[in-house]
Design a protein around this motif. Sequence first.
Motif, PDB file in Angstrom:
ATOM      1  N   LEU A  90      -1.311   3.043  -2.733  1.00 49.96           N
ATOM      2  CA  LEU A  90      -2.639   2.485  -2.977  1.00 49.96           C
ATOM      3  C   LEU A  90      -3.655   3.067  -2.007  1.00 49.96           C
ATOM      4  CD1 LEU A  90      -1.691  -1.299  -3.381  1.00 49.96           C
ATOM      5  CD2 LEU A  90      -2.164   0.348  -5.215  1.00 49.96           C
ATOM      6  N   ASP A  91      -4.775   3.517  -2.541  1.00 56.19           N
ATOM      7  CA  ASP A  91      -5.892   3.896  -1.685  1.00 56.19           C
ATOM      8  C   ASP A  91      -7.004   2.864  -1.856  1.00 56.19           C
ATOM      9  OD1 ASP A  91      -7.228   4.521  -4.088  1.00 56.19           O
ATOM     10  OD2 ASP A  91      -6.744   6.656  -3.927  1.00 56.19           O
TER      11      ASP A  91
ATOM     12  N   ASP B  25      -8.243   2.060  -5.378  1.00 55.67           N
ATOM     13  CA  ASP B  25      -7.360   1.242  -6.211  1.00 55.67           C
ATOM     14  C   ASP B  25      -7.643  -0.246  -6.045  1.00 55.67           C
ATOM     15  OD1 ASP B  25      -5.835   3.361  -7.333  1.00 55.67           O
ATOM     16  OD2 ASP B  25      -4.632   3.484  -5.500  1.00 55.67           O
TER      17      ASP B  25
ATOM     18  N   ARG C 285       0.836  -1.204   0.000  1.00 55.40           N
ATOM     19  CA  ARG C 285       0.000   0.000   0.000  1.00 55.40           C
ATOM     20  C   ARG C 285       0.870   1.253   0.000  1.00 55.40           C
ATOM     21  NH1 ARG C 285      -6.008  -0.283   2.180  1.00 55.40           N
ATOM     22  NH2 ARG C 285      -5.861   1.638   1.015  1.00 55.40           N
TER      23      ARG C 285
ATOM     24  N   VAL D 226      -6.670  -6.866  -9.000  1.00 62.91           N
ATOM     25  CA  VAL D 226      -5.280  -6.403  -8.981  1.00 62.91           C
ATOM     26  C   VAL D 226      -4.360  -7.592  -9.230  1.00 62.91           C
ATOM     27  CG1 VAL D 226      -3.510  -5.181  -7.682  1.00 62.91           C
ATOM     28  CG2 VAL D 226      -5.928  -4.660  -7.275  1.00 62.91           C
TER      29      VAL D 226
ATOM     30  N   ASP E  14      -7.677  -4.782 -13.466  1.00 66.47           N
ATOM     31  CA  ASP E  14      -7.838  -3.325 -13.370  1.00 66.47           C
ATOM     32  C   ASP E  14      -6.551  -2.595 -13.008  1.00 66.47           C
ATOM     33  OD1 ASP E  14     -10.901  -2.975 -13.594  1.00 66.47           O
ATOM     34  OD2 ASP E  14     -10.669  -4.586 -12.133  1.00 66.47           O
ATOM     35  N   LEU E  15      -5.650  -3.277 -12.328  1.00 62.03           N
ATOM     36  CA  LEU E  15      -4.410  -2.654 -11.871  1.00 62.03           C
ATOM     37  C   LEU E  15      -3.329  -3.721 -11.818  1.00 62.03           C
ATOM     38  CD1 LEU E  15      -2.922  -0.184 -10.519  1.00 62.03           C
ATOM     39  CD2 LEU E  15      -3.785  -1.041  -8.330  1.00 62.03           C
TER      40      LEU E  15
ATOM     41  N   GLU F 224      -4.199   0.827 -14.801  1.00 60.55           N
ATOM     42  CA  GLU F 224      -2.858   1.375 -14.690  1.00 60.55           C
ATOM     43  C   GLU F 224      -1.870   0.302 -14.252  1.00 60.55           C
ATOM     44  OE1 GLU F 224      -1.975   5.688 -13.365  1.00 60.55           O
ATOM     45  OE2 GLU F 224      -1.811   4.493 -11.529  1.00 60.55           O
TER      46      GLU F 224
ATOM     47  N   ARG G 253       1.728  -0.049 -12.302  1.00 60.64           N
ATOM     48  CA  ARG G 253       2.619   0.698 -11.417  1.00 60.64           C
ATOM     49  C   ARG G 253       3.847  -0.164 -11.120  1.00 60.64           C
ATOM     50  NH1 ARG G 253      -1.681   3.377  -7.042  1.00 60.64           N
ATOM     51  NH2 ARG G 253      -3.166   4.102  -8.640  1.00 60.64           N
TER      52      ARG G 253
END
Length: 258
Positions: free
Chosen positions: A17-18, A21, A12, A26, A132-133, A168, A170
């Motif tokens: 990460l919030d 997210d 996190r 993920v 999604d991430l 996205e 990261r």
Amino acid sequence: MIITSRSFGEYRAMFALDDADLDGVVLDCGGGASGFVAGAARAGAGALAADPLYARGPAALAARLPADRERAAALIHENADRFVWSWYGSARRYGEMRSRAGAEFVADMARRPGSYLAAGLPHLPLRDDSVDLVLCSHLLFTWAGDGAGGLAWHREAILEMSRVCRGEVRIFPLVHMGSGEPVAFLGTLRADLAAAGLTTEVRRVPYEFQRGADRLLAVKKVGKVREVGKVREVGKVSEIREVGEVGKRPVPFGATSG
């Protein structure tokens, strides 16, 4: 290469990460023995991890982790000036977090093996736009060099993570392991990604352990993703590939530090 067990809390912070997210699916790419997937499930979020190491099974990985924790501790001790302890507070808390995260990983992999895919970059057995991430910790840039870990491989790896992601990607951190020096080809890589239809942004995060490692690279696609000499359409399939198909593709490069 050392297999490490970073915790859900570390993820996190490393990836800023919030809660929003974690609303979708993920992917932890190059997850090693991270406790992220287990922690995400505990928090009610959907997550899965990919790493070639998972083909060995939880028992074999559990047997290896204690020795790798000792190796990591020795490395940190030998290079004490290259690390800062403000986020962890103390070496003892760091060790406790890593040990607990490793135990959570082993238990979760044994209980929910379908959440751990035995695969690695630059080939992921997932459909286009199926997550999604994507999070990639201490794999890209960390071990950057010539050949398999050079510019071409990084470009291919990021294109592959972007292919499976509808949101996205990261990547953390952006410096070499050990020296803490910035990766020399980052600028060229970002230009190549822009030419391929991807936007990139360097962001500071609320985490630093290795000195100078306090930024991530965020990557998003805009429209079509272009490859050399051709255009690859960005798919709209939201279904993740069946777990039974995992492991049928070769993995030319996938070592990870977790």
